[in-house]
Design a protein around this motif. Structure first.
Motif, PDB file in Angstrom:
ATOM      1  N   LEU A  82      21.705 -28.477  -1.010  1.00 26.95           N
ATOM      2  CA  LEU A  82      22.550 -29.429  -2.065  1.00 26.95           C
ATOM      3  C   LEU A  82      23.620 -28.758  -2.334  1.00 26.95           C
ATOM      4  CD1 LEU A  82      23.060 -31.844  -3.742  1.00 26.95           C
ATOM      5  CD2 LEU A  82      21.525 -31.044  -5.563  1.00 26.95           C
ATOM      6  N   SER A  83      24.790 -29.110  -2.178  1.00 19.65           N
ATOM      7  CA  SER A  83      26.175 -28.491  -3.027  1.00 19.65           C
ATOM      8  C   SER A  83      26.629 -29.589  -3.868  1.00 19.65           C
ATOM      9  CB  SER A  83      27.002 -28.222  -1.812  1.00 19.65           C
ATOM     10  OG  SER A  83      27.501 -29.243  -0.972  1.00 19.65           O
ATOM     11  N   ALA A  84      27.143 -29.166  -5.091  1.00 17.35           N
ATOM     12  CA  ALA A  84      27.957 -30.252  -5.970  1.00 17.35           C
ATOM     13  C   ALA A  84      29.105 -29.381  -6.660  1.00 17.35           C
ATOM     14  CB  ALA A  84      26.733 -30.661  -6.827  1.00 17.35           C
ATOM     15  N   GLY A  85      30.219 -30.119  -6.855  1.00 16.03           N
ATOM     16  CA  GLY A  85      31.250 -29.372  -7.522  1.00 16.03           C
ATOM     17  C   GLY A  85      32.439 -30.504  -7.542  1.00 16.03           C
ATOM     18  N   ARG A  86      33.392 -30.195  -7.771  1.00 15.99           N
ATOM     19  CA  ARG A  86      34.611 -30.866  -8.149  1.00 15.99           C
ATOM     20  C   ARG A  86      35.390 -30.494  -7.016  1.00 15.99           C
ATOM     21  NH1 ARG A  86      37.807 -31.558 -13.669  1.00 15.99           N
ATOM     22  NH2 ARG A  86      39.728 -32.928 -13.071  1.00 15.99           N
ATOM     23  N   GLN A  87      35.988 -31.770  -6.446  1.00 14.98           N
ATOM     24  CA  GLN A  87      36.957 -31.564  -5.115  1.00 14.98           C
ATOM     25  C   GLN A  87      38.117 -32.625  -5.657  1.00 14.98           C
ATOM     26  OE1 GLN A  87      35.040 -32.332  -1.399  1.00 14.98           O
ATOM     27  NE2 GLN A  87      33.401 -30.845  -1.684  1.00 14.98           N
ATOM     28  N   GLY A  88      38.994 -32.167  -5.989  1.00 17.26           N
ATOM     29  CA  GLY A  88      40.331 -32.636  -6.168  1.00 17.26           C
ATOM     30  C   GLY A  88      40.203 -33.525  -7.494  1.00 17.26           C
ATOM     31  N   LYS A  89      40.294 -34.938  -7.403  1.00 18.51           N
ATOM     32  CA  LYS A  89      39.993 -35.740  -8.651  1.00 18.51           C
ATOM     33  C   LYS A  89      38.574 -36.401  -8.660  1.00 18.51           C
ATOM     34  CE  LYS A  89      44.967 -37.079  -9.187  1.00 18.51           C
ATOM     35  NZ  LYS A  89      45.719 -38.398  -9.144  1.00 18.51           N
ATOM     36  N   ARG A  90      37.442 -36.059  -7.697  1.00 19.92           N
ATOM     37  CA  ARG A  90      36.489 -36.604  -7.605  1.00 19.92           C
ATOM     38  C   ARG A  90      35.067 -35.426  -7.705  1.00 19.92           C
ATOM     39  NH1 ARG A  90      36.646 -41.840  -6.123  1.00 19.92           N
ATOM     40  NH2 ARG A  90      34.352 -41.781  -5.497  1.00 19.92           N
ATOM     41  N   PHE A  91      34.294 -35.734  -8.097  1.00 20.79           N
ATOM     42  CA  PHE A  91      32.955 -34.753  -8.107  1.00 20.79           C
ATOM     43  C   PHE A  91      32.337 -35.166  -7.103  1.00 20.79           C
ATOM     44  CE2 PHE A  91      28.714 -33.821  -9.180  1.00 20.79           C
ATOM     45  CZ  PHE A  91      28.951 -32.404  -9.584  1.00 20.79           C
ATOM     46  N   VAL A  92      31.695 -34.293  -6.214  1.00 19.73           N
ATOM     47  CA  VAL A  92      31.100 -34.672  -4.785  1.00 19.73           C
ATOM     48  C   VAL A  92      29.666 -33.702  -4.936  1.00 19.73           C
ATOM     49  CG1 VAL A  92      31.207 -34.166  -2.334  1.00 19.73           C
ATOM     50  CG2 VAL A  92      33.439 -34.717  -3.680  1.00 19.73           C
ATOM     51  N   ALA A  93      28.748 -34.753  -4.444  1.00 18.35           N
ATOM     52  CA  ALA A  93      27.348 -34.168  -4.610  1.00 18.35           C
ATOM     53  C   ALA A  93      26.907 -34.402  -3.022  1.00 18.35           C
ATOM     54  CB  ALA A  93      26.270 -34.584  -5.195  1.00 18.35           C
ATOM     55  N   GLU A  94      26.609 -33.342  -2.098  1.00 16.33           N
ATOM     56  CA  GLU A  94      26.493 -33.338  -0.764  1.00 16.33           C
ATOM     57  C   GLU A  94      25.013 -32.829  -0.271  1.00 16.33           C
ATOM     58  OE1 GLU A  94      29.426 -33.474   2.629  1.00 16.33           O
ATOM     59  OE2 GLU A  94      28.770 -31.573   2.794  1.00 16.33           O
ATOM     60  N   ILE A  95      24.180 -33.539   0.115  1.00 18.44           N
ATOM     61  CA  ILE A  95      23.059 -33.115   0.576  1.00 18.44           C
ATOM     62  C   ILE A  95      22.895 -32.860   2.165  1.00 18.44           C
ATOM     63  CG2 ILE A  95      20.485 -33.657   0.937  1.00 18.44           C
ATOM     64  CD1 ILE A  95      20.637 -35.052  -1.695  1.00 18.44           C
ATOM     65  N   ARG A  96      22.541 -31.776   2.803  1.00 18.80           N
ATOM     66  CA  ARG A  96      22.278 -31.493   4.296  1.00 18.80           C
ATOM     67  C   ARG A  96      20.929 -31.699   4.466  1.00 18.80           C
ATOM     68  NH1 ARG A  96      26.719 -29.413   6.678  1.00 18.80           N
ATOM     69  NH2 ARG A  96      25.538 -28.620   8.180  1.00 18.80           N
ATOM     70  N   LEU A  97      20.490 -32.890   5.333  1.00 19.76           N
ATOM     71  CA  LEU A  97      19.116 -33.065   5.790  1.00 19.76           C
ATOM     72  C   LEU A  97      18.925 -32.551   7.422  1.00 19.76           C
ATOM     73  CD1 LEU A  97      17.951 -36.104   3.872  1.00 19.76           C
ATOM     74  CD2 LEU A  97      17.372 -33.684   3.595  1.00 19.76           C
ATOM     75  N   PRO A  98      18.194 -31.831   7.902  1.00 17.09           N
ATOM     76  CA  PRO A  98      17.964 -31.519   9.238  1.00 17.09           C
ATOM     77  C   PRO A  98      17.426 -32.775   9.967  1.00 17.09           C
ATOM     78  CG  PRO A  98      16.454 -30.233   8.236  1.00 17.09           C
ATOM     79  CD  PRO A  98      17.267 -30.862   7.031  1.00 17.09           C
TER      80      PRO A  98
END
Length: 367
Positions: free
Chosen positions: A346-362
């Motif tokens: 799981l990675s989470a952080g601000r990207q430009g004007k949006r907050f992005v939380a991204e999960i990688r599932l194998p």
């Protein structure tokens, strides 16, 4: 006392039985070879007499050697723990057993009628050529067997220790997963109750009762999903949609979420229970609670080769902190993902004007 004696006799009895059978078989083959050689040379011989000679002259001393040496190494394995111990055993073999074997064989052949020193010397020269190969071969074979058995026991002990360590690690990971889940479920319940309490304070009793019914459905899912270690992404998406129905009673039409990429693949992808809800909850709390307008929450499922990306994004205002979603929910989700699969993240952080939380599932387990 009787039980201890019985357990001591068991290995000794096995040693005697195996040794006797082995040397009897060798005697049978040796006598057969001698009988065959005599037939080719035209020498009259009788196989039973040859077998008796082979067994009595050759096999009996080596049976004694095999039993004594095997019993000693079974009782005291450290006798061959060091090279000097092996040298000492071989010295005992040369100085004690070999002369005894020669004397036995000379007696069986009627060669002990010694009248002079010259006779004794001739007998010694004759016996020096007898029994060396079979005796040293037997000694080496027994040592090789016990070295192999010790190596096998060490390997099995190592495998058992590794298995015990893996079981202990698994138990610890399961306990940690349970602790994380126990930490997350009250957190979810607290936020869901907040939504209902807001309805109660607003005086809308029918809407509050509807919210309580929705909450009971959510709790049933939480209880059933928590009984296992994994669920599916599709089940988590349905749970999130039910959770949003409950929150929509509080936020009304302001709560808007767009879902993209929800297809049949989600039915096959395993994930920890309560995976998506903390991400969506963070998006709600850090957008609707901080602004007056409608939300713009986006939930996307993207397949990239053998990985499923689950991305939750929401707008971030200029005055928002750099990482508004780094709370209990995200930290807990990250730990549970790591415990489920080493490649999940799981990675989470601000990207430009949006907050992005991204999960990688194998996706390997889903193929």
């Amino acid at each position: 006392m009787k039980s201890s004696l019985y357990h001591r006799l068991q290995p000794f009895a096995r040693i005697v039985a195996v040794t006797a059978c082995l040397w009897t078989a060798i005697s049978v083959l040796g006598a057969l070879q001698t009988y065959s050689d005599n037939l080719r040379a035209g020498v009259d011989s009788h196989y039973p007499a040859l077998l008796a000679t082979w067994f009595v002259e050759y096999a009996v001393p080596l049976i004694v050697l095999s039993i004594v040496l095997s019993s000693a190494l079974t009782r005291w394995p450290t006798l061959i723990a060091r090279p000097r111990n092996v040298v000492a055993l071989f010295a005992v073999l040369v100085l004690l057993f070999q002369p005894a074997q020669w004397t036995w064989m000379a007696w069986q052949r009627g060669l002990l009628q010694i009248a002079s020193v010259q006779d004794a010397w001739q007998l010694l020269l004759k016996m020096l050529l007898v029994g060396w190969f079979s005796t040293t071969g037997t000694f080496a074979a027994i040592l090789a067997f016990f070295y192999f058995r010790q190596a096998r026991e060490r390997e099995l002990a190592w495998q058992r220790s590794q298995t015990d360590m893996l079981n202990l690690r698994l138990a610890l990971e399961e306990q940690r997963m349970l602790a994380l889940r126990a930490q997350l479920e009250p957190h979810f319940l607290f936020n869901a109750l907040n939504a209902i309490s807001a309805l109660v304070r607003g005086g809308d009793r029918p809407l509050a009762l509807h919210g309580i019914n929705l909450l009971s459905d959510l709790l049933r899912y939480v209880l059933s999903a928590s009984a296992g270690t994994t669920t599916t992404v599709a089940a988590e998406l349905r749970f999130v949609q039910d959770y949003l129905d409950l929150q929509r009673l509080r936020y009304g039409d302001r709560l808007r979420m767009h879902v993209d990429g929800a297809d049949a693949l989600l039915q096959e992808v395993p994930c920890p229970p309560l995976l998506l809800q903390p991400l969506v909850e963070n998006a709600l709390r850090h957008e609707l609670d901080c602004t007056e307008g409608p939300s713009d929450i986006r939930l996307a499922f993207i397949r990239e080769q053998d990985v499923l990306l689950v991305r939750v994004t929401n707008p971030v205002g200029k005055d928002a902190p750099p990482n508004p979603g780094a709370g209990l929910g995200l930290a807990n989700t990250q730990d549970r993902l790591r415990l489920m699969h080493s490649e999940a993240s799981l990675s989470a952080g601000r990207q430009g004007k949006r907050f992005v939380a991204e999960i990688r599932l194998p996706l390997a387990s889903a193929d």
